[in-house]
Scaffold this active site. Structure first.
Site, mmCIF file in Angstrom:
data_model
loop_
_atom_site.group_PDB
_atom_site.id
_atom_site.type_symbol
_atom_site.label_atom_id
_atom_site.label_comp_id
_atom_site.label_asym_id
_atom_site.label_seq_id
_atom_site.Cartn_x
_atom_site.Cartn_y
_atom_site.Cartn_z
ATOM 1 C CE LYS A 269 -125.603 95.445 -24.632
ATOM 2 N NZ LYS A 269 -124.497 95.887 -23.775
ATOM 3 C CB SER A 270 -127.403 93.524 -18.223
ATOM 4 O OG SER A 270 -127.147 94.815 -18.670
ATOM 5 N NE ARG B 5 -124.822 92.154 -14.111
ATOM 6 C CZ ARG B 5 -124.554 93.173 -14.915
ATOM 7 N NH1 ARG B 5 -124.691 93.045 -16.226
ATOM 8 N NH2 ARG B 5 -124.151 94.338 -14.420
ATOM 9 N NE ARG C 236 -117.738 102.660 -22.857
ATOM 10 C CZ ARG C 236 -118.741 101.794 -22.782
ATOM 11 N NH1 ARG C 236 -118.834 100.839 -23.696
ATOM 12 N NH2 ARG C 236 -119.633 101.879 -21.833
ATOM 13 C CB SER D 8 -121.393 102.625 -12.598
ATOM 14 O OG SER D 8 -120.846 101.574 -13.376
ATOM 15 C CD GLN E 285 -120.545 98.524 -17.829
ATOM 16 O OE1 GLN E 285 -119.544 99.230 -17.949
ATOM 17 N NE2 GLN E 285 -121.286 98.178 -18.867
ATOM 18 C CG ASP F 260 -127.795 101.219 -21.526
ATOM 19 O OD1 ASP F 260 -126.886 102.059 -21.404
ATOM 20 O OD2 ASP F 260 -127.696 100.046 -21.130
ATOM 21 N NE ARG G 116 -125.088 105.188 -26.309
ATOM 22 C CZ ARG G 116 -125.321 104.042 -25.703
ATOM 23 N NH1 ARG G 116 -125.946 104.031 -24.525
ATOM 24 N NH2 ARG G 116 -124.957 102.903 -26.249
ATOM 25 N NE ARG H 159 -128.045 100.524 -25.343
ATOM 26 C CZ ARG H 159 -128.588 99.301 -25.272
ATOM 27 N NH1 ARG H 159 -129.688 99.021 -25.922
ATOM 28 N NH2 ARG H 159 -128.047 98.359 -24.514
#
Ligand code: S3P
Length: 437
Positions: free
Chosen positions: A24-25, A29, A123, A166, A168, A319, A350, A397
């Protein structure tokens, strides 16, 4: 559409070989960094999941042409990127979409607004707004939350010491920095977070440098034209993690997972499985488009033991913590997970959601400020009766963790809102059903 799935009391073993969904990451990208080349590229093994399709739709609104050749291969033509979008840029549930595109678009001298769903709108975005503002970006928000309105601005490079590891945050700054003609942009982080942006920028010919300085991990970038090249994405180790843990805890299972990304900034889960005594082996290693890839074999592991997970490994498995928490309930002894306070800022909180949902199965799990204390299968703990109903809080998740907890439960369990698996693992049920045959 809302969807409830029901697991059917004690699952049979998982057996066979399977691919897992593309990473996914990397899929996000491939479109975002691929568009920076301003050329035409072919992307193979792209993840057609809800999150990545949010990124894809936005790139189309910004002038990119995208055409699917088949389910997982697409052509990206970024020759007309980036035009000012006529509508809001909707990022759905995807933090990666919002944070990376805010970095990319802040440096484009255009106006746009990024919005998200109810989970994404809660978030924290200050973590990117603050450093991008130091570079000269003009981003308006209400208390650091989406929607984010980007205004015209001219940016310059900075050195930024990020308080958190991070990817991100790091990627947002590097994507802005990659477009700034004067001065370099340097990001320093306390531990190394996933480095797909750095690797992919390098793959497309960027002069990005990575280094270690005073115990910090640094990446430094300045503008140079990127070269369009075709790219292939590896299998997602974070999706593989659900199969790895399921095989380790379901009696008589034996799986081979093919083509899994083995980037060391992502493989914390493999170290944890090994340290907990799981029967796991990497069968082969190769490299593709600047990323490591390999096949992994895992068998049912009756002698799992507890572990302590903290410090530098946390960004390498952040994750995977929901499924590791379930794994820990099936190990002998007490597992401690700490330094993972950022779990509160994921698709759900989470720390709260894992605790609440695993307790429904009878797990002995205590939440802490930055992790969990989990009692393993001593004295009857770890035997899940089931018969419960799992909620997933807009969080893929948690849905997948709940499903696998259902597979080791005596009685059937309901997982509500299971459609959230579409975020990262659209064929989750199909793969599990195939392997149970
Ligand atoms: C991601 C980085 C991580 C991870 C997320 C994907 C990325 O988030 O949890 O699922 O693709 O860069 P943080 O950067 O917030 O740690």
């Amino acid at each position: 559409m809302r969807r409830t799935v029901t697991t059917s009391g004690f699952s049979g073993p998982l057996k066979g070989e399977t691919l897992v969904p593309p990473d996914k990451s990397m899929s996000h990208r491939s479109l975002i960094i691929g568009s920076l080349t301003r050329g035409k590229i072919k992307i193979s093994n792209f993840l057609k999941s809800a999150d990545c399709l949010a990124t894809l739709d936005i790139l189309e609104s910004l002038g990119c042409e995208i055409e699917f050749l088949n389910e997982s291969t697409l052509f990206l033509n970024a020759q007309n990127a980036y035009i000012e979008p006529k509508k809001d840029l909707y990022c759905g549930n995807s933090g990666t979409t919002m944070r990376l595109l805010t970095g990319l678009l802040s440096a484009q001298n255009l106006e746009c607004r990024l919005t998200g769903d109810i989970s994404l709108s809660k978030r924290p975005m200050k973590r990117i707004i603050d450093p991008l503002s130091l570079m000269g970006a003009r981003i308006k928000s209400s208390e650091g939350k989406a929607p984010l309105a980007i205004e015209r601005a001219k940016l310059s490079g900075i050195e930024y010491k990020s308080p958190i590891a991070s990817a991100q945050v790091k990627s947002a700054l590097l994507l802005a920095g990659a477009q700034i003609r004067e001065g370099a942009t340097t990001v320093l982080e306390p531990h190394l977070s996933r480095d797909h942006s750095e690797r992919m920028l390098k793959f497309f010919g960027s002069n990005i440098k990575t280094f270690k300085k005073d115990g910090l991990f640094g990446s430094s970038i300045s503008y140079n034209p990127l070269i369009p090249k075709d790219l292939t994405i590896v299998g997602d180790v974070s999706s593989a993690a659900f199969l790895l843990v399921a095989a380790a805890i379901i009696k008589n299972s034996e799986l081979i997972l093919k083509g899994i990304g083995l980037n060391p900034t992502r493989t914390g889960i493999l170290h944890v499985l090994k340290s907990m005594n799981a029967d796991i082996e990497i069968l082969s290693r190769d490299e593709i488009s600047g990323e490591e890839i390999g096949d992994i074999k895992i068998k049912y592991s009756p002698d799992l033991k507890s572990t302590k997970i903290e410090g530098e490994i946390i960004p390498r498995l952040i994750d995977e913590i929901p499924i590791i928490a379930l794994l820990a309930t099936q190990a002998e002894g007490t597992t401690i997970i700490k330094d993972a306070g950022d779990l509160k800022n994921k698709e759900s909180d989470r720390i709260a959601s894992v605790t609440r949902e695993l307790r429904k199965f009878g797990a002995k799990i205590e939440p802490t400020e930055d992790g969990f204390i989990i009692e393993g299968k001593n004295g009857g703990n770890g035997l899940f009766k089931g018969g419960c109903e799992v909620e997933c809080y807009h969080d893929h998740r948690i849905a997948m963790m709940g499903y696998i907890a259902g597979l080791i439960s005596e009685k059937p369990c309901k997982i509500n809102d299971f459609e959230w698996v579409e975020t990262s693992f659209p064929n989750f049920l199909g793969i599990f059903e195939n392997l149970q045959k």
